[in-house]
Design an enzyme around this catalytic site. Structure first.
Site, PDB file in Angstrom:
ATOM      1  N   ASP A 157      -2.773  32.945 -19.107  1.00 39.00           N
ATOM      2  CA  ASP A 157      -1.901  33.850 -19.861  1.00 39.00           C
ATOM      3  C   ASP A 157      -0.760  34.346 -18.985  1.00 39.00           C
ATOM      4  O   ASP A 157       0.395  34.422 -19.419  1.00 39.00           O
ATOM      5  CB  ASP A 157      -2.678  35.075 -20.360  1.00 39.00           C
ATOM      6  CG  ASP A 157      -3.796  34.731 -21.321  1.00 39.00           C
ATOM      7  OD1 ASP A 157      -3.755  33.645 -21.932  1.00 39.00           O
ATOM      8  OD2 ASP A 157      -4.721  35.562 -21.462  1.00 39.00           O
TER       9      ASP A 157
ATOM     10  N   HIS B 157      -6.633  39.824 -19.503  1.00 37.23           N
ATOM     11  CA  HIS B 157      -5.968  38.524 -19.626  1.00 37.23           C
ATOM     12  C   HIS B 157      -6.621  37.455 -18.761  1.00 37.23           C
ATOM     13  O   HIS B 157      -7.274  37.758 -17.763  1.00 37.23           O
ATOM     14  CB  HIS B 157      -4.493  38.642 -19.229  1.00 37.23           C
ATOM     15  CG  HIS B 157      -3.612  39.154 -20.313  1.00 37.23           C
ATOM     16  ND1 HIS B 157      -3.291  38.424 -21.433  1.00 37.23           N
ATOM     17  CD2 HIS B 157      -2.971  40.339 -20.450  1.00 37.23           C
ATOM     18  CE1 HIS B 157      -2.491  39.133 -22.215  1.00 37.23           C
ATOM     19  NE2 HIS B 157      -2.298  40.300 -21.645  1.00 37.23           N
TER      20      HIS B 157
ATOM     21  N   HIS C 197       2.406  42.039 -20.680  1.00 39.54           N
ATOM     22  CA  HIS C 197       2.598  42.843 -19.469  1.00 39.54           C
ATOM     23  C   HIS C 197       3.225  41.995 -18.358  1.00 39.54           C
ATOM     24  O   HIS C 197       4.168  42.427 -17.688  1.00 39.54           O
ATOM     25  CB  HIS C 197       1.255  43.384 -18.972  1.00 39.54           C
ATOM     26  CG  HIS C 197       0.800  44.628 -19.661  1.00 39.54           C
ATOM     27  ND1 HIS C 197       0.264  44.622 -20.925  1.00 39.54           N
ATOM     28  CD2 HIS C 197       0.777  45.935 -19.254  1.00 39.54           C
ATOM     29  CE1 HIS C 197      -0.070  45.864 -21.262  1.00 39.54           C
ATOM     30  NE2 HIS C 197       0.228  46.673 -20.267  1.00 39.54           N
TER      31      HIS C 197
ATOM     32  N   ARG D 206      -3.420  42.280 -14.541  1.00 38.76           N
ATOM     33  CA  ARG D 206      -4.006  42.116 -15.864  1.00 38.76           C
ATOM     34  C   ARG D 206      -5.360  41.408 -15.767  1.00 38.76           C
ATOM     35  O   ARG D 206      -6.227  41.595 -16.623  1.00 38.76           O
ATOM     36  CB  ARG D 206      -3.067  41.321 -16.782  1.00 38.76           C
ATOM     37  CG  ARG D 206      -1.743  41.989 -17.025  1.00 38.76           C
ATOM     38  CD  ARG D 206      -1.910  43.404 -17.536  1.00 38.76           C
ATOM     39  NE  ARG D 206      -2.336  43.449 -18.927  1.00 38.76           N
ATOM     40  CZ  ARG D 206      -2.944  44.475 -19.492  1.00 38.76           C
ATOM     41  NH1 ARG D 206      -3.242  45.546 -18.775  1.00 38.76           N
ATOM     42  NH2 ARG D 206      -3.280  44.452 -20.766  1.00 38.76           N
TER      43      ARG D 206
END
Length: 311
Positions: free
Chosen positions: A230, A226, A187, A220
């Site tokens: 990340d 996440h 994402h 996220r």
């Protein structure tokens, strides 16, 4: 009879291996022709995808596992930061507006990007009304997306909601996310590469576009899908992928079309926004903001349609 059955079994195993290798070769050939971008589906869902003509194959993109370190060890200071940021994300869920935005951003795909980035970009982008802009975004982000395929598969990092055994803001996505590696964030890579491409099309809105692109990845953490590392790695990877795009003549030509389409849609016929100057002014030298300049002006100016630096 036993020997014959044994030989038949061996032959069947060999044939299975041959068919498997052929299938892999066929998939690789197809991948060389096109990369896939998930449109409107959660990351790792495996549902319907739109096939696009990517500018580079996955193998032609920079190898993220070589130029960036992998996810931090659980005993490292970096992982301590990951944990701290996970709890920050949980706190942000208490803000209804932020939680709602993070939930909307969780729907993976270009259509979400176009909707959520519209205010920052300053114009609505659709396949029908702005086909050239849509095309460069679709093909550009699909190409950038491929850079994270290998590390996701190889590292298969567990996501924070799995480690803490806690729910996310998008429980309907959790089953698919468990089967999809956390590092790097797909994402975030999509959001940041989209922001870089949009900024190139409309540099006047660079600050707003980049701010929204950063928040898209940050959301996220709010969702709980996440770790901070990340998203950090994904932004670096997206930047590397974005730079690689600029070595493709086809990309450069499409970006040129996209910029021209944007100029036409917004009433800009040159690099200078004529609306900033009054009709009575006939100056042919302009400051970067479109206002008239003269021979005493210093810095970046535009003269006869060309940028120049006046010391």
């Amino acid at each position: 009879m036993g020997d014959i059955l044994y030989l038949c079994t061996i032959k069947m195993k060999q044939m299975k291996k041959i068919f498997a290798l052929a299938a892999v070769a066929m998939m690789a050939a197809m991948s060389a022709q096109a990369q896939r971008l998930r449109v409107g589906e959660p990351e790792g869902s495996g549902m319907e995808e739109e096939v696009v003509n990517a500018y580079f194959t996955q193998g032609e993109m920079p190898d993220m596992m070589v130029f960036l370190p992998g996810p931090p060890d659980s005993t490292s200071v970096a992982f301590m930061n990951d944990v701290a940021r996970y709890y920050w994300g949980k706190e942000m869920r208490k803000d209804p507006e932020r939680a709602a935005q993070a939930t909307r951003d969780a729907v993976y795909g270009l259509e979400t990007i176009l909707t959520e980035f519209e205010e920052a970009f300053g114009m609505k982008i659709t396949k029908e009304d702005t086909p050239e802009i849509y095309k460069v975004l679709l093909e550009g982000t699909a190409t950038c997306d491929s850079i994270c395929t290998k590390p996701k598969r190889e590292y298969m990092r567990r996501r924070p909601f799995m480690v803490f055994n806690e729910p996310t803001l998008t429980p309907e996505d959790e089953e698919a996310l468990r089967k999809n590696g956390s590092f790097p964030s797909g994402h975030t890579l999509l959001g940041w590469s989209s922001a870089l491409l949009m900024m190139e099309i409309n540099p006047d809105r660079a600050t707003e576009i980049l701010a929204r692109g950063y928040r898209y990845g940050e959301n996220r953490l709010v969702v709980g899908a996440h770790w901070q590392s990340d998203t950090d790695a994904a932004r670096l990877a997206a930047s590397a992928a974005y730079a690689r795009l600029h070595t493709s003549e086809r990309f450069l030509e499409q970006m040129k079309k996209a910029r021209a389409e944007y100029a036409e849609k917004t009433g800009q016929t040159t690099e200078v926004r004529a609306l900033n100057a009054s009709p009575q002014q006939s100056a042919r030298i302009y400051r970067i903001d479109g206002t008239p300049a003269d021979k005493t002006t210093r810095g970046i100016v535009i003269e006869e349609g060309k940028k120049k630096i006046v010391p």
